[in-house]
Scaffold this motif. Structure first.
Motif, PDB file in Angstrom:
ATOM      1  N   VAL A 143     -71.890 -35.253  33.988  1.00  0.00           N
ATOM      2  CA  VAL A 143     -70.934 -35.648  32.961  1.00  0.00           C
ATOM      3  C   VAL A 143     -70.558 -37.101  33.196  1.00  0.00           C
ATOM      4  O   VAL A 143     -70.101 -37.467  34.287  1.00  0.00           O
ATOM      5  CB  VAL A 143     -69.674 -34.746  32.976  1.00  0.00           C
ATOM      6  N   LYS A 144     -70.768 -37.927  32.178  1.00  0.00           N
ATOM      7  CA  LYS A 144     -70.456 -39.352  32.254  1.00  0.00           C
ATOM      8  C   LYS A 144     -69.037 -39.585  31.748  1.00  0.00           C
ATOM      9  O   LYS A 144     -68.669 -39.108  30.673  1.00  0.00           O
ATOM     10  CB  LYS A 144     -71.441 -40.154  31.406  1.00  0.00           C
ATOM     11  N   ALA A 185     -58.969 -38.197  28.774  1.00  0.00           N
ATOM     12  CA  ALA A 185     -59.621 -37.245  29.682  1.00  0.00           C
ATOM     13  C   ALA A 185     -60.797 -36.537  28.983  1.00  0.00           C
ATOM     14  O   ALA A 185     -60.770 -35.360  28.725  1.00  0.00           O
ATOM     15  CB  ALA A 185     -58.619 -36.231  30.219  1.00  0.00           C
ATOM     16  N   PHE A 186     -61.835 -37.335  28.703  1.00  0.00           N
ATOM     17  CA  PHE A 186     -63.037 -36.793  28.092  1.00  0.00           C
ATOM     18  C   PHE A 186     -64.256 -37.346  28.812  1.00  0.00           C
ATOM     19  O   PHE A 186     -64.215 -38.428  29.385  1.00  0.00           O
ATOM     20  CB  PHE A 186     -63.143 -37.189  26.611  1.00  0.00           C
ATOM     21  N   GLY A 187     -65.318 -36.578  28.798  1.00  0.00           N
ATOM     22  CA  GLY A 187     -66.580 -37.021  29.353  1.00  0.00           C
ATOM     23  C   GLY A 187     -67.694 -36.620  28.418  1.00  0.00           C
ATOM     24  O   GLY A 187     -67.483 -35.859  27.463  1.00  0.00           O
ATOM     25  N   GLU A 188     -68.885 -37.124  28.693  1.00  0.00           N
ATOM     26  CA  GLU A 188     -70.059 -36.800  27.882  1.00  0.00           C
ATOM     27  C   GLU A 188     -71.049 -36.041  28.745  1.00  0.00           C
ATOM     28  O   GLU A 188     -71.470 -36.523  29.797  1.00  0.00           O
ATOM     29  CB  GLU A 188     -70.695 -38.078  27.343  1.00  0.00           C
ATOM     30  N   VAL A 189     -71.422 -34.843  28.313  1.00  0.00           N
ATOM     31  CA  VAL A 189     -72.395 -34.049  29.045  1.00  0.00           C
ATOM     32  C   VAL A 189     -73.760 -34.684  28.860  1.00  0.00           C
ATOM     33  O   VAL A 189     -74.216 -34.889  27.728  1.00  0.00           O
ATOM     34  CB  VAL A 189     -72.405 -32.584  28.558  1.00  0.00           C
ATOM     35  N   LEU A 190     -74.401 -35.012  29.981  1.00  0.00           N
ATOM     36  CA  LEU A 190     -75.728 -35.654  29.924  1.00  0.00           C
ATOM     37  C   LEU A 190     -76.834 -34.628  29.989  1.00  0.00           C
ATOM     38  O   LEU A 190     -76.672 -33.539  30.428  1.00  0.00           O
ATOM     39  CB  LEU A 190     -75.867 -36.657  31.082  1.00  0.00           C
TER      40      LEU A 190
END
Length: 190
Positions: A143-144, A185-190
Motif C-alpha cells: 500500500v502506497k 489517512a488513505f493509501g493506494e493498494v498496489l
C-alpha cells in the motif's frame, strides 16, 4: 483498475479478553459497556481499562469488546519494547507460541501464558471489495501512502469476510512513520 484507494485507521494498544478473564479482572458476570462502536461491525471500544504488566514496566490499556475465545494483547513495537516484551508480528488471533504477561483489573489479576502480539498490518475487506480490488483472503499486497513522509507499506495481509467493513489497520508506529491521520489517512493498494 480505477480507484484503488483504501482508508487507513490507526490501532492503538488494546486488549481482547475472554469471558473467564473478564470475570476475574472485573468480577463475575461483569458486562462490557460500549463507549464507541468501531469500524468493524459488532466491535466496540469500552471505557474499561486494565493494566498490562511486562518485565520492564506496566501500562494501562483499553479493553475492546465483545469478549473473545482467547485473551490477546495488541501492542506496537514501541509499546512492546517499553514493556520489555519481545512480541512477534502476527495476524490477530494467531497467538500460539507468543509471550504472555500479567493482566490486572480492579477485582483481580490473570497471568496469561501467551497472547501478546504486534498485529500484522492488514486490510479487512468485504467480498465485493475484494473482487473489485482483484484480491483474495490471505493475499499479501503493498500500500502506497503519499504525503510529506510518503512510503510503501509492504507485507499487508488481505482479510476477506462478509462480516467485515473495508478498512486498512496499522498501529500508531506505522501511522507516525507515514505522518498520516484523520482526513489524509488513505493509501493506494498496489
Amino acid at each position: 483498475m480505477a480507484d484503488r484507494k483504501i482508508e487507513i485507521e490507526g490501532s492503538g494498544k488494546h486488549c481482547h479478553v475472554s469471558r473467564e478473564t473478564l470475570d476475574i479482572l472485573y468480577g463475575k458476570g461483569f458486562e462490557l459497556e460500549i463507549k464507541k462502536m468501531l469500524s468493524q461491525p459488532g466491535q466496540f471500544a469500552t471505557p474499561h481499562k486494565i493494566t498490562v504488566v511486562g518485565p520492564r514496566r506496566s501500562t494501562e490499556m483499553s479493553i475492546l469488546g465483545p469478549c473473545r475465545k482467547a485473551d490477546q494483547v495488541e501492542l506496537s513495537l514501541t509499546d512492546a519494547t517499553a514493556l520489555g516484551i519481545t512480541a512477534p508480528i502476527r495476524e490477530s488471533g494467531v497467538i500460539a507460541g507468543s509471550p504472555g504477561c500479567k493482566l490486572v483489573g480492579p477485582e483481580g489479576e490473570v497471568e496469561i501464558s501467551e497472547g501478546v502480539i504486534i498485529a500484522k498490518r492488514h486490510i479487512h475487506m468485504t467480498p465485493e471489495d475484494a473482487e473489485r480490488f482483484g484480491v483474495a483472503d490471505k493475499d499479501i499486497v503493498k500500500v502506497k501512502v503519499d504525503g510529506d513522509r510518503a512510503l510503501i507499506l509492504d507485507e499487508v495481509v488481505i482479510r476477506v469476510s462478509p462480516d467485515f467493513a473495508t478498512y486498512m489497520h496499522v498501529d500508531y508506529d506505522e501511522l507516525n512513520a507515514a505522518a498520516i491521520s484523520g482526513a489524509n489517512a488513505f493509501g493506494e493498494v498496489l
